[in-house]
Write a protein that holds these residues in place. Structure first.
Motif, short mmCIF file in Angstrom:
data_model
loop_
_atom_site.label_atom_id
_atom_site.label_comp_id
_atom_site.label_asym_id
_atom_site.label_seq_id
_atom_site.Cartn_x
_atom_site.Cartn_y
_atom_site.Cartn_z
N VAL A 206 0.94 -1.22 -0.15
CA VAL A 206 -0.06 0.05 -0.01
C VAL A 206 0.73 1.22 0.16
O VAL A 206 1.80 1.14 1.20
CB VAL A 206 -0.94 0.03 1.17
CG1 VAL A 206 -1.84 1.29 1.25
CG2 VAL A 206 -1.72 -1.27 1.31
N LEU B 285 -1.23 3.28 -4.51
CA LEU B 285 -1.24 1.93 -5.04
C LEU B 285 -1.48 0.81 -4.19
O LEU B 285 -0.99 0.96 -2.98
CB LEU B 285 0.21 1.58 -5.67
CG LEU B 285 0.46 0.11 -6.18
CD1 LEU B 285 -0.11 -0.25 -7.34
CD2 LEU B 285 2.15 0.08 -6.27
N VAL B 286 -2.24 -0.15 -4.21
CA VAL B 286 -2.73 -1.10 -3.37
C VAL B 286 -2.67 -2.35 -4.20
O VAL B 286 -3.41 -2.63 -5.31
CB VAL B 286 -4.19 -1.23 -3.00
CG1 VAL B 286 -4.22 -2.30 -1.70
CG2 VAL B 286 -4.40 0.05 -2.05
N CYS B 287 -1.68 -3.30 -4.14
CA CYS B 287 -1.53 -4.70 -4.83
C CYS B 287 -0.78 -5.69 -3.97
O CYS B 287 -0.20 -5.27 -3.07
CB CYS B 287 -0.76 -4.32 -6.22
SG CYS B 287 0.81 -4.16 -6.05
#
Lengths: 360, 360
Positions: A334, A342-344
Motif C-alpha cells: 500500500v 497503489l494497493v496490490c
C-alpha cells in the motif's frame, strides 16, 4: 585534494516504485527506507571520505538538475552534467569522462548508480580505496565491485571468476590477492541457473560500481565503442568550457544506446573484480525494499502515520501529511504519494509499469 | 405559498464513512454515490415540489452553517438554525418548531434527515402530499413514513402495524386507507427477530421521516417532554427575533438528550404511518452504499480515476485530483479523501470508528 573522481549516474526514472517514484521525482531523490536521507544523498556521503567534494560529477537529465543541487548543495552548478536524452550507461560515463579529461588527465574514476543501498560504509570505503590502490599498479584495469551473493537472486547480473580465485583472496590482505580476474560476465539468470551460480561458489553479483583510470576507460572506449568516441571527439575542445552544454545538447543523441557492461566490460580481456560484502542492494523492487526495511511484529514494513490492524508481511508507505488505516492484508503493498495510490499484491509488483499505463 | 414546512436535520458528523466523511465535512455534504449532488442537496430537491423555498429550515451545528448555505444557496441565512451542542432529535425538532411557531401558527411540518437516499422522487412526493392531506383531516396525528422491508435488515428500527392494516391499504386509494395506525415501535432487532418481522408481513422500517402539524407536535412535546418545553418556553418571545440565536446559545444545552422516537413517538397513542416504497436507504454503512452503487463486471463499486485489476466485490472511492491502481482485493473497501486513506475488509467496517481513534 587528490585525483580521485566519482561519477554518480542519476538519470533513472524508476517507475518500479510508483507512486513513490515518478517521472518528476525518481527513486534516487526518495528516502524510501526511512533513513532520513535520499538515495543520492547517501551515495554522496558514502564516497565523501574518499572523494573531494569538487571531484564529484552527477550525470542526470536536465529536468532533475535542480533536485540534484537541492539534495547535494555542496556541488557547484557545473558538477551536474545534463543529458538531453537517455542513452544508457556507456554514453553517460563517456560524457563524464570527457568532462574529467578537460580538467585532469591522470584521474582515477569510480562510477556509481545514485540509488543503491550500502549498510556498511566503512567496509565500502575500504573496498573503494583498495580499488584505487590496485589502479595505481594496474592503470589499464577495468574494475567492477562484485558482491558475494547471499541468495539465488534472479534480478542481478553475475560475475564469473576463476574457481580458486575467491577462496584465495579471503586468505590474504595483499592488494593483488583481493582483486580477482573476471572470467565472464553473466546476464540476469533464471532461478535454476542462479541456484547453480550460488552453489558453485565462484560467482559474484555485478553491483554496477566501476573503477578505472581515465586513461584506461578512454582506451577501452576507443577500442570497443569507436562510433561513440567519434561523437564525443567532435566536441573535444568544448568540454570544460561554456560551450560544453550546447555541444552535448546537439550531439549526445547521436550516441549509440548501449550499456557499459555490454559495450565495454564484456568485451575487454582486462576486467577485474573486488569481491565485497558491505551490505549492498540495488533496492530495485518493492520486494528488496521489504527485505531491508524494519518490520513490526506482524512482519509489516510501515512508513508514515499508519494504524495497521491485522496485517502481515505488508508494506505500507504513505507520504508525510497523510494518514492511513489499513486492515486485513497479507503480502500486500500500500503506497500513497503525490495524489497517487497503489494497493496490490507484493508478488505482482512487476506489473506496476503495465497498470499505470491505464492511468494515462 | 403554503403552510407546509420542512425541517432538515443536518447536524450529524457521520464518522462511519471516514475518511470520506469527517468532523469538518460530514456525510450530508458528500456525494458518496456519485449522483452529482450531495445528500443534503438531493434532500432539498426531493421536497422542493411540495415545500416553498422560504419554508425550509435546516438545523445543524454552527460549524456547518457555511456548508449548508453553499449546498443550498437558495436559503436565507436565517433558515439555517444552529445548535450549539448535540442533543439528539427531540430538541433539534423542538428548536425548529418554536422557530416556525413565531412565523406561522397553523404550519404543517415534515421532518427529514439530510443524508438519506430516495430513488423514486415522484412516488416520494406522492407519499408526502398524502401525509399532508391526512393531517388536514387529523391535525393531532403524529406520522412517520414506514418503508416496506425488502430484507431482514438489523440496522433499522421497525414499525409494527395491525395484522390486516397493510394488506388493506394496498387495495384502496382513499387517504385513510393508505395511512395505518402504529401498534408499536421496535428498536433495531437482532437478525432472527428481523427475519420474523419480515416474514410476518405487518412490520415496516422506520425511515425517520415524520409529518405532523405544528399544533400536534407542540401538544405532544408538552405532554411527553415537559422538561424540554420548559427550556424553550423561557425564550418564547425570542424566537423569530434577532435574539433567538443568543437565547439558543445560552439555553439549548439544558435540553435533555433524547430522540424524537423515544421521547415522543413511542409514548403517544396517536401515531400513524404511511407504508411506502420509494427506493429508500439511510446509506448508513459502506455496505448499504455498496448495495446502491453501480458495479463493474467484477462487482466492484468504483469512484474516481481508478485502474482496477483483478478485484471483486470491492469499493474503491478516491477524491477528485487523485488516482489509484488497486489490484487483487476481494470484499474490501479502499477510500481516500482529504489526506486520509482507509483500506479494510468490507465486513469489518463497523470497526472504523475504533481504528481511527488510533490516529489521534
Amino acid at each position: 585534494m587528490n585525483n580521485n573522481y566519482c561519477i554518480i549516474m542519476a538519470g533513472g526514472i524508476g517507475s518500479r516504485f510508483w507512486p513513490l517514484s515518478k517521472d518528476n521525482y525518481p527513486k534516487q531523490f526518495l528516502d524510501i527506507l526511512g533513513t532520513g536521507k535520499s538515495f543520492i544523498r547517501s551515495t554522496y556521503e558514502r564516497f565523501s571520505p574518499v572523494i573531494p567534494d569538487e571531484n564529484f560529477l552527477v550525470v542526470t537529465n536536465k529536468a532533475y538538475k535542480h533536485l540534484v543541487l537541492e539534495h547535494l548543495p555542496m556541488l557547484r552548478d557545473d558538477q551536474v552534467l545534463c543529458e538531453p536524452a537517455r542513452r544508457n550507461t556507456a554514453p553517460c560515463i563517456a560524457y563524464a569522462a570527457y568532462h574529467i579529461q578537460s580538467r585532469c588527465k591522470d584521474a582515477n574514476i569510480v562510477v556509481t548508480p545514485a540509488d543503491h543501498l550500502v549498510t556498511n560504509e566503512t567496509e565500502f570505503q575500504r573496498i573503494i580505496r583498495l580499488g584505487f590502490d590496485f589502479l595505481a599498479l594496474n592503470p589499464q584495469a577495468l574494475m567492477t565491485i562484485g558482491i558475494k551473493p547471499s541468495r539465488p537472486e534472479t534480478g542481478y547480473g553475475y560475475i564469473q571468476c576463476g574457481s580458486d580465485a575467491l577462496r584465495h583472496c579471503e586468505q590474504s590482505e595483499a592488494i593483488h590477492d583481493n582483486v580477482v580476474k573476471v572470467e565472464m560476465f553473466k546476464e540476469k539468470p533464471d532461478y535454476e541457473t542462479a541456484v547453480k551460480f550460488v552453489s558453485e561458489g565462484n560467482y559474484l553479483w555485478n553491483s554496477g560500481i566501476f573503477l578505472w583510470t581515465l586513461d584506461g576507460i578512454m582506451q577501452a572506449f576507443k577500442q570497443y565503442l569507436p562510433e561513440m568516441v567519434e561523437v564525443f571527439e567532435k566536441g573535444i575542445y568544448n568540454f570544460g568550457t561554456p560551450e560544453e552544454q550546447d555541444f552535448i545538447n546537439d550531439h549526445f543523441v547521436d550516441c549509440p544506446n548501449i550499456s557499459i557492461d555490454y559495450g565495454v566490460m564484456e568485451k575487454s580481456p582486462n576486467t577485474f573484480t573486488i569481491p565485497a560484502d558491505f551490505g549492498w542492494s540495488d533496492i530495485g523492487t518493492w520486494g528488496s525494499l521489504f527485505t531491508h526495511a524494519k518490520k513490526d511484529d506482524g512482519g509489516n514494513a510501515l512508513r508514515g502515520k499508519v494504524v495497521s490492524v491485522d496485517n502481515t508481511n505488508t508494506i505500507i508507505n504513505i507520504e508525510e501529511g497523510t494518514e492511513a488505516v489499513v486492515e486485513g492484508l497479507d503480502d500486500y503493498l500500500v503506497a500513497y504519494r503525490d495524489h497517487s495510490l497503489l494497493v496490490c499484491r507484493l508478488h505482482d509488483e512487476q506489473q506496476i509499469k503495465v497498470w499505470i499505463e491505464g492511468l494515462k
